[in-house]
Design a protein around this motif. Sequence first.
Motif, PDB file in Angstrom:
ATOM      1  N   CYS A  26      43.415  42.785  43.514  1.00 41.84           N
ATOM      2  CA  CYS A  26      43.998  41.853  42.330  1.00 41.84           C
ATOM      3  C   CYS A  26      42.893  41.309  41.594  1.00 41.84           C
ATOM      4  O   CYS A  26      42.032  40.697  42.107  1.00 41.84           O
ATOM      5  N   CYS A  30      44.031  33.771  42.773  1.00 38.92           N
ATOM      6  CA  CYS A  30      44.668  32.458  42.971  1.00 38.92           C
ATOM      7  C   CYS A  30      44.299  31.619  44.083  1.00 38.92           C
ATOM      8  O   CYS A  30      44.074  32.278  45.490  1.00 38.92           O
ATOM      9  N   CYS A  33      46.444  31.831  47.075  1.00 38.55           N
ATOM     10  CA  CYS A  33      47.080  33.493  47.455  1.00 38.55           C
ATOM     11  C   CYS A  33      47.276  33.532  49.003  1.00 38.55           C
ATOM     12  O   CYS A  33      46.378  33.454  49.882  1.00 38.55           O
TER      13      CYS A  33
HETATM   14  S1  SF4 Z   1      48.867  35.073  44.384  1.00 37.01           S
HETATM   15 FE1  SF4 Z   1      47.320  36.623  45.005  1.00 37.01          FE
HETATM   16  S2  SF4 Z   1      48.054  38.735  44.767  1.00 37.01           S
HETATM   17 FE2  SF4 Z   1      49.420  37.455  43.540  1.00 37.01          FE
HETATM   18  S3  SF4 Z   1      48.189  37.076  41.668  1.00 37.01           S
HETATM   19 FE3  SF4 Z   1      47.404  35.423  42.564  1.00 37.01          FE
HETATM   20  S4  SF4 Z   1      45.428  36.374  43.743  1.00 37.01           S
HETATM   21 FE4  SF4 Z   1      46.805  38.106  43.171  1.00 37.01          FE
END
Ligand code: SF4
Length: 282
Positions: A26, A30, A33
């Motif tokens: 990804c 975040c 996550c």
């Molecule tokens: S929560 Fe995790 S999988 Fe979803 S956009 Fe953010 S980093 Fe990517």
Amino acid sequence: MAQSLWQRLIDKPTYDKLFYVPFWDCPYGCDFCCVDSLPGKPPSFPDSGEALLFNLVDELYKRHGNPIELHLYGGEPMMRRSYVEHLAQKVDAHPHIAQFFLYTTLRSGSPEGVFQTLGTEKLTIIVNPDTVNEKVEERLEQYKEVVKMYDNPVFFPTGRGAVGEEGNQPNLLQRILPIGLPGRSCFARSSGLLVNGQQGTVHLCCLPQSPIVGTFHDSAEKLLDRYEEALVDIPKQINKKARERGCVHPCQVCNSESGYKSTEGVGCNNFDLSAWGEIVAI
Ligand code: SF4
Ligand code: SF4
């Protein structure tokens, strides 16, 4: 939603969901996550779980007769738009899959092809509110009939979102609810098996930190036998362990026992069901 809450309250297995992650890659990273995605990498191509996934759909339907929800997440699955479109075609042709849930930021690729294939009846797109930008606002409007924002109030202390990491704290609900009630309980019985393409493993719930039920070398029959057996006791055992440890949420137990980190590559989670004998005996 009401049905889901009721199911969580009575805590009976639903046997109507399967989760599929072809890769954890990804671009965003975040800090909350919960699956610990692989930030900033190009998508990888571990599609070897696809045949098993559809065998599990068939076997689950044969045993329990419920129409199946197929949840596709990652990572950002739309980094491989053509693969998601390929899956959507298979879902459309499958008689036992009632709904396809696509978890995406809506930033990496247009869902138009998937939407054209599945339409408003069979497609739900779940969007991460934290990665919305102007372009995404346009797509939210364009696909408003099938889009839902991810609004689960439960904080999962797993992956990069684990407690203790800067900026990630449990919400009020999770600080005051007793462990064992919805919102602060192992939710494996209302979740579904996860087919984890990157590691070639199949897990007890939608999170890769959960116990491993088997691998891609196992048959769908064997995996479901182990899954059904595990759901009888393991959620209770995890809740018990969470109480003993004073955890914010039982998923914290799985996070620490598995040591799962997608960033460490294949095979980093050796948290299989056989480990539970010892863990529970402590
Ligand atoms: S929560 Fe995790 S999988 Fe979803 S956009 Fe953010 S980093 Fe990517
Ligand atoms: S406690 Fe473990 S098995 Fe239960 S929902 Fe959380 S990660 Fe899944």
